[in-house]
Motif scaffolding. Structure first.
Motif, mmCIF file in Angstrom:
data_model
loop_
_atom_site.group_PDB
_atom_site.id
_atom_site.type_symbol
_atom_site.label_atom_id
_atom_site.label_comp_id
_atom_site.label_asym_id
_atom_site.label_seq_id
_atom_site.Cartn_x
_atom_site.Cartn_y
_atom_site.Cartn_z
ATOM 1 N N LEU A 128 0.873 -1.166 0.000
ATOM 2 C CA LEU A 128 0.000 0.000 0.000
ATOM 3 C C LEU A 128 0.915 1.223 0.000
ATOM 4 O O LEU A 128 1.867 1.269 0.780
ATOM 5 N N THR A 129 0.630 2.213 -0.856
ATOM 6 C CA THR A 129 1.419 3.445 -0.771
ATOM 7 C C THR A 129 0.764 4.347 0.279
ATOM 8 O O THR A 129 -0.459 4.499 0.300
ATOM 9 N N LEU A 130 1.585 4.899 1.165
ATOM 10 C CA LEU A 130 1.089 5.785 2.230
ATOM 11 C C LEU A 130 1.932 7.052 2.266
ATOM 12 O O LEU A 130 3.152 7.002 2.033
ATOM 13 N N ASP A 131 1.276 8.147 2.598
ATOM 14 C CA ASP A 131 1.945 9.445 2.666
ATOM 15 C C ASP A 131 2.883 9.501 3.872
ATOM 16 O O ASP A 131 2.459 9.228 4.992
ATOM 17 N N ARG A 132 4.146 9.863 3.643
ATOM 18 C CA ARG A 132 5.097 9.991 4.759
ATOM 19 C C ARG A 132 5.122 11.415 5.306
ATOM 20 O O ARG A 132 5.696 11.671 6.348
ATOM 21 N N GLY A 133 4.520 12.336 4.553
ATOM 22 C CA GLY A 133 4.291 13.679 5.093
ATOM 23 C C GLY A 133 5.455 14.637 4.995
ATOM 24 O O GLY A 133 5.432 15.697 5.611
ATOM 25 N N PHE A 134 6.507 14.308 4.258
ATOM 26 C CA PHE A 134 7.556 15.316 4.058
ATOM 27 C C PHE A 134 7.989 15.344 2.604
ATOM 28 O O PHE A 134 7.752 14.404 1.854
ATOM 29 N N ASP A 135 8.606 16.453 2.263
ATOM 30 C CA ASP A 135 9.116 16.679 0.929
ATOM 31 C C ASP A 135 10.625 16.399 0.979
ATOM 32 O O ASP A 135 11.261 16.816 1.941
ATOM 33 N N PRO A 136 11.209 15.717 -0.007
ATOM 34 C CA PRO A 136 12.650 15.444 0.066
ATOM 35 C C PRO A 136 13.488 16.706 0.261
ATOM 36 O O PRO A 136 14.574 16.665 0.827
ATOM 37 N N GLU A 137 12.914 17.832 -0.130
ATOM 38 C CA GLU A 137 13.615 19.115 -0.041
ATOM 39 C C GLU A 137 13.919 19.480 1.427
ATOM 40 O O GLU A 137 14.832 20.245 1.711
ATOM 41 N N ILE A 138 13.178 18.886 2.377
ATOM 42 C CA ILE A 138 13.339 19.213 3.806
ATOM 43 C C ILE A 138 14.621 18.578 4.391
ATOM 44 O O ILE A 138 15.121 19.019 5.425
ATOM 45 N N VAL A 139 15.147 17.564 3.711
ATOM 46 C CA VAL A 139 16.219 16.746 4.292
ATOM 47 C C VAL A 139 17.422 17.596 4.722
ATOM 48 O O VAL A 139 17.888 17.496 5.860
ATOM 49 N N ASP A 140 17.903 18.460 3.816
ATOM 50 C CA ASP A 140 19.078 19.280 4.143
ATOM 51 C C ASP A 140 18.702 20.462 5.023
ATOM 52 O O ASP A 140 19.509 20.944 5.809
ATOM 53 N N ARG A 141 17.453 20.931 4.859
ATOM 54 C CA ARG A 141 17.025 22.132 5.580
ATOM 55 C C ARG A 141 16.750 21.837 7.051
ATOM 56 O O ARG A 141 16.829 22.725 7.898
ATOM 57 N N ALA A 142 16.418 20.587 7.395
ATOM 58 C CA ALA A 142 16.021 20.262 8.770
ATOM 59 C C ALA A 142 16.729 19.000 9.256
ATOM 60 O O ALA A 142 16.104 17.952 9.438
ATOM 61 N N PRO A 143 18.038 19.099 9.483
ATOM 62 C CA PRO A 143 18.790 17.894 9.867
ATOM 63 C C PRO A 143 18.302 17.283 11.179
ATOM 64 O O PRO A 143 18.520 16.104 11.442
ATOM 65 N N TRP A 144 17.613 18.108 12.004
ATOM 66 C CA TRP A 144 17.117 17.575 13.291
ATOM 67 C C TRP A 144 15.996 16.553 13.103
ATOM 68 O O TRP A 144 15.652 15.846 14.030
ATOM 69 N N LEU A 145 15.440 16.478 11.883
ATOM 70 C CA LEU A 145 14.415 15.452 11.648
ATOM 71 C C LEU A 145 15.047 14.060 11.507
ATOM 72 O O LEU A 145 14.347 13.054 11.505
ATOM 73 N N LEU A 146 16.381 14.055 11.371
ATOM 74 C CA LEU A 146 17.128 12.785 11.351
ATOM 75 C C LEU A 146 16.695 11.863 10.215
ATOM 76 O O LEU A 146 16.763 10.630 10.353
ATOM 77 N N LEU A 147 16.243 12.464 9.121
ATOM 78 C CA LEU A 147 15.851 11.626 7.985
ATOM 79 C C LEU A 147 17.095 10.921 7.444
ATOM 80 O O LEU A 147 18.125 11.544 7.228
ATOM 81 N N GLY A 148 16.991 9.630 7.292
ATOM 82 C CA GLY A 148 18.141 8.861 6.809
ATOM 83 C C GLY A 148 18.954 8.238 7.928
ATOM 84 O O GLY A 148 19.901 7.511 7.667
ATOM 85 N N ALA A 149 18.592 8.519 9.186
ATOM 86 C CA ALA A 149 19.253 7.840 10.315
ATOM 87 C C ALA A 149 18.377 6.661 10.733
ATOM 88 O O ALA A 149 17.148 6.755 10.679
ATOM 89 N N LYS A 150 19.009 5.574 11.152
ATOM 90 C CA LYS A 150 18.230 4.408 11.593
ATOM 91 C C LYS A 150 18.096 4.505 13.106
ATOM 92 O O LYS A 150 18.859 3.887 13.864
ATOM 93 N N THR A 151 17.119 5.312 13.545
ATOM 94 C CA THR A 151 16.951 5.550 14.985
ATOM 95 C C THR A 151 15.988 4.519 15.574
ATOM 96 O O THR A 151 15.250 3.856 14.851
ATOM 97 N N LEU A 152 15.980 4.462 16.900
ATOM 98 C CA LEU A 152 15.054 3.556 17.591
ATOM 99 C C LEU A 152 13.619 4.074 17.561
ATOM 100 O O LEU A 152 12.711 3.371 17.979
ATOM 101 N N SER A 153 13.418 5.309 17.062
ATOM 102 C CA SER A 153 12.068 5.891 17.030
ATOM 103 C C SER A 153 11.309 5.343 15.817
ATOM 104 O O SER A 153 11.120 6.041 14.830
ATOM 105 N N TYR A 154 10.893 4.114 15.903
ATOM 106 C CA TYR A 154 10.233 3.436 14.775
ATOM 107 C C TYR A 154 8.735 3.300 14.989
ATOM 108 O O TYR A 154 8.091 2.496 14.307
ATOM 109 N N ALA A 155 8.159 4.073 15.926
ATOM 110 C CA ALA A 155 6.720 3.920 16.187
ATOM 111 C C ALA A 155 5.910 4.228 14.930
ATOM 112 O O ALA A 155 4.920 3.547 14.627
#
Ligand SMILES: Cc1ncc(COP(=O)(O)O)c(C=O)c1O
Length: 281
Positions: A128-155
């Protein structure tokens, strides 16, 4: 059948408590992890998994994982394993207890691969395709979102899986706000178009997959062209084959996308699986 080793190399009872209740990995999901596939006692892509653990830790400003200690800890689990030929080996590295001295918590736990994953490897899956709610453009602009890190926050990732199960599907493919394809909650998306394999780029905020990496390595050697570039939903639908790649899933075929049957890619699936396995022959 589980085997637990703490990072200092001591074996521990996997049924007993070992982590403090104020560990920030538990309280806030503040830590990073990896899941390594082990087959016949040999861990697959351990180097790239440890590289990624280090990369994720850097993004969270965690103490750098002690690579030699992790390699030794993995070996302790491998030596003690008496279970099935295939094992999922989780490496967990957290910020440690709140108000502690900053020493991270680390352990490795080996467990059998889940029944469902094994079944899906054979049968293929409905995604099923589901919306992840962000634009790839945010990745560099908001490093605190930790996109691309394998964190324990997998809820969120786990919730997406439950959503799929409640809506006649087995797996999820996350979509970005701009309509580009991202990844699964615990897998990478790969499509085959003729003799070309394509996957989505890490710059879009996804995890660089060790399984996708191994498959592309093998495919290139066998004369396939590989491309890491943005993918769209129509491209997934039109592909000769759509697959989800991850350590425990290996290369799992998607046979139904958003309720619509995809062309039969069983032969292609066998070919790609053989390529992937050839990396470890
Ligand atoms: C979000 C996400 N993307 C991709 C993957 C696939 O990575 P790998 O092939 O290294 O297991 C995972 C693995 O669990 C994941 O959690």
């Amino acid at each position: 059948m589980r085997v637990l080793a703490m990072l200092d190399g001591t074996l521990a009872d996997p049924e007993a408590a070992h982590i403090r209740v104020d560990d920030l990995g538990l309280l806030r999901g503040d830590g990073v992890f990896e899941t390594v596939l082990v087959v016949d006692g040999k861990p697959r892509e351990l180097g790239p998994h440890l590289d990624r653990l280090e990369r994720s830790a850097r993004m969270l400003e965690l103490p750098a994982p002690d690579r030699a200690a992790w390699e030794a800890c993995v070996q302790v689990v491998l030596d003690a394993w008496r279970g099935p030929a295939e094992m999922a080996l989780k490496l967990v590295h957290t910020r440690g207890p709140e108000f502690g001295d900053g020493t991270p918590t680390g352990f490795a736990i080996g467990m059998p691969i889940g029944e469902k994953v094994l079944r899906n490897r054979e049968s293929g899956v409905r995604a099923l395709t589901l919306d992840r709610g962000f634009d790839p453009e945010i990745v560099d602009r908001a490093p605190w979102l930790l996109l691309g890190a394998k964190t324990l926050s997998y809820a969120v990732n786990m919730a997406a899986g439950r959503w799929a199960e409640a809506h006649d599907a087995d797996e999820v493919i996350f979509m970005a706000a701009d309509g580009s394809v991202l990844e699964g909650p615990t897998s990478n998306v790969v499509i085959a178009e003729g003799r070309t394999l394509r996957t989505t780029p890490p710059s879009s905020g996804i995890l660089r997959g060790t399984t996708q990496g191994a498959l592309f390595r093998a495919a290139e050697q066998a004369g396939w062209v590989t491309k890491v570039e943005p993918l769209t939903l129509p491209e997934l639908r039109a592909a000769d084959g759509l697959f989800l790649a991850s350590s425990v899933r290996k290369i799992t075929r998607v046979h139904t996308l958003d309720g619509e049957a995809l062309p039969d890619a069983s032969a292609l699936h066998r070919e790609l699986n053989a390529l992937y396995e050839s990396e470890y022959a």
